[in-house]
Scaffold this motif. Structure first.
Motif, PDB file in Angstrom:
ATOM      1  N   LEU A   1       0.169  -0.954   1.374  1.00  0.00           N
ATOM      2  CA  LEU A   1       0.437  -2.338   1.759  1.00  0.00           C
ATOM      3  C   LEU A   1      -0.288  -3.307   0.835  1.00  0.00           C
ATOM      4  O   LEU A   1       0.283  -4.308   0.384  1.00  0.00           O
ATOM      5  CB  LEU A   1       0.008  -2.571   3.205  1.00  0.00           C
ATOM      6  CG  LEU A   1       0.183  -3.998   3.733  1.00  0.00           C
ATOM      7  CD1 LEU A   1       1.665  -4.316   3.886  1.00  0.00           C
ATOM      8  CD2 LEU A   1      -0.527  -4.187   5.063  1.00  0.00           C
TER       9      LEU A   1
ATOM     10  N   TYR B   1       2.940   5.436  -1.207  1.00  0.00           N
ATOM     11  CA  TYR B   1       3.788   5.719  -0.047  1.00  0.00           C
ATOM     12  C   TYR B   1       4.395   7.126  -0.144  1.00  0.00           C
ATOM     13  O   TYR B   1       4.511   7.829   0.861  1.00  0.00           O
ATOM     14  CB  TYR B   1       4.888   4.670   0.077  1.00  0.00           C
ATOM     15  CG  TYR B   1       4.410   3.347   0.619  1.00  0.00           C
ATOM     16  CD1 TYR B   1       3.723   3.267   1.822  1.00  0.00           C
ATOM     17  CD2 TYR B   1       4.642   2.168  -0.076  1.00  0.00           C
ATOM     18  CE1 TYR B   1       3.283   2.056   2.324  1.00  0.00           C
ATOM     19  CE2 TYR B   1       4.205   0.943   0.426  1.00  0.00           C
ATOM     20  CZ  TYR B   1       3.532   0.891   1.625  1.00  0.00           C
ATOM     21  OH  TYR B   1       3.098  -0.307   2.113  1.00  0.00           O
TER      22      TYR B   1
ATOM     23  N   GLY C   1       7.658   1.054   3.987  1.00  0.00           N
ATOM     24  CA  GLY C   1       6.851   0.581   2.867  1.00  0.00           C
ATOM     25  C   GLY C   1       7.417   1.025   1.533  1.00  0.00           C
ATOM     26  O   GLY C   1       7.467   0.242   0.579  1.00  0.00           O
TER      27      GLY C   1
END
Length: 386
Positions: free
Chosen positions: A69, A84, A100
């Motif tokens: 993030l 991710y 994500g």
């Protein structure tokens, strides 16, 4: 934790910092402090804590969501994608990691609205316009699907979220005005935030059916009714034309197959499947159609959110993934290996399935073989350039 839940992030940071001083090996403290920094939009510090969390506990999937993030909001898209993906190896079904990865990949390739602050980013302050979340909600709640057919309502909601995205106070005022005009707007907005009011028992609450205490569970098991067919009459006709086209395609009756797919598109123009099948026929008809295939499919990719708005699921992640895979096959036939690899990777960000992974590996082997042969026989490379 109490300060964090109360959204007093500066105070929460103080407590987590103190906890880290007492035990600097606890990965959870770094994870929680990273979340606080991200909530305050201090993404450099959020990244430091997220990276430390992963370092301390590399087999804990949640740490990768913190790190990814922060990298996303710092516009380090390649790093976020790698993060991710690493998290998904530990937890392949984790919805936060999947979302994500999709957002980071979309932002990397310039998909409108995907970049931080672009109206479709998660994690920032205020409400977000998230078409993917709305499409997911529509698949569960027929009321949401019905509301999405109202183009005027959808335009109002989109305008409201875009105009108020930079000012939460103004957004709240505008939301009250919009709700007074049309109460359905609240259900759409909440669905985009991942909240289904119907499941919570509010706003008319369809879909919230607690089991009856009087009815034995065995009776419910025996019912086993097939899922309802929510297709419109036009969509049913379109699918019938598609099935006829598929049979003709198998028989290599390509002009007739094209005619069937065109009829399907005429009945339901907002479904990528029919265009993708039509392009499969063009590919079989020869290289002179390749440009036409790429142009057609790229147009549908560019309109994916518009298509999903008109027909929820018409441009689902799985269908978009198949479109990218079809484009990759054209580039592979042309020996445009770099473009083909790019398309397969885009496909995998939409739907990470074994078929596409295998196709990508096979493509990479074919490229290596082609390059070896071209090195041995330069005339092959010259022919390819021509």
């Amino acid at each position: 934790n109490a300060a964090f839940q109360a959204k007093d992030f500066p105070e929460a940071i103080k407590h987590f910092t103190e906890a880290i001083k007492h035990d600097p090996t606890d990965h959870v403290f770094f994870s929680n402090r990273s979340a606080c920094y991200a909530s305050l939009e201090k993404y450099e510090k959020a990244l430091e804590d997220g990276a430390e969390c992963v370092k301390l506990k590399p087999d804990w999937a949640k740490g990768y969501t913190r790190k990814g993030l922060a990298e996303f909001f710092l516009e380090k898209y390649d790093d976020a994608i790698d993060t991710y993906k690493a998290g998904l190896k530990l937890a392949p079904e984790d919805a936060t990691l999947k979302e994500g990865l999709k957002k980071a990949s979309d932002a990397k390739y310039g998909v409108p609205g995907a970049a931080p602050g672009g109206g479709n980013s998660g994690g920032g302050p205020g409400l977000k316009f998230d078409m993917a979340a709305l499409t997911t909600a529509a698949a569960r709640n027929p009321k949401i699907k019905e509301y999405m057919q109202d183009k005027d309502l959808m335009q109002k909601v989109q305008m409201f979220l875009q105009l108020g995205s930079g000012n939460q106070a103004m957004q709240q005022t505008m939301m009250m005005q919009l709700m007074n005009q049309d109460p359905r707007a609240l259900e759409l907005i909440m669905a985009m935030q991942g909240i289904d009011l119907g499941e919570m028992g509010g706003a008319g609450g369809e879909g919230f059916n607690p089991p009856s205490r009087k009815e034995p569970p065995k009776k419910e098991v025996k019912k086993e009714e097939p899922p309802p067919d929510n297709r419109t009459p036009e969509q049913k006709e379109a699918d019938e034309f598609k099935n006829q086209g598929n049979e003709l395609y198998k028989k290599k009756q390509f002009p007739e197959a094209l005619a069937m797919y065109d009829k399907a598109i005429e009945k339901e123009p907002n479904d990528l499947t029919y265009y993708n099948n039509k392009c499969a026929v063009w590919i079989e008809m020869g290289p002179e159609y390749y440009d036409q295939v790429l142009q057609c499919l790229q147009d549908k990719i560019d309109r994916r959110y518009e298509i999903n708005s008109a027909n929820p699921g018409g441009a689902s992640f799985e269908k978009v993934a198949k479109v990218y895979a079809r484009m990759a096959s054209v580039h592979e036939k042309r020996k445009e290996f770099d473009q083909a690899i790019e398309m397969y990777n885009k496909s995998l960000t939409e739907d990470n399935n074994r078929f596409t992974r295998n196709a990508l590996r096979e493509l990479e082997r074919n490229r290596e073989k082609f390059e070896r042969e071209a090195y041995i026989d330069p005339t092959k490379a010259e022919e390819h350039r021509e």
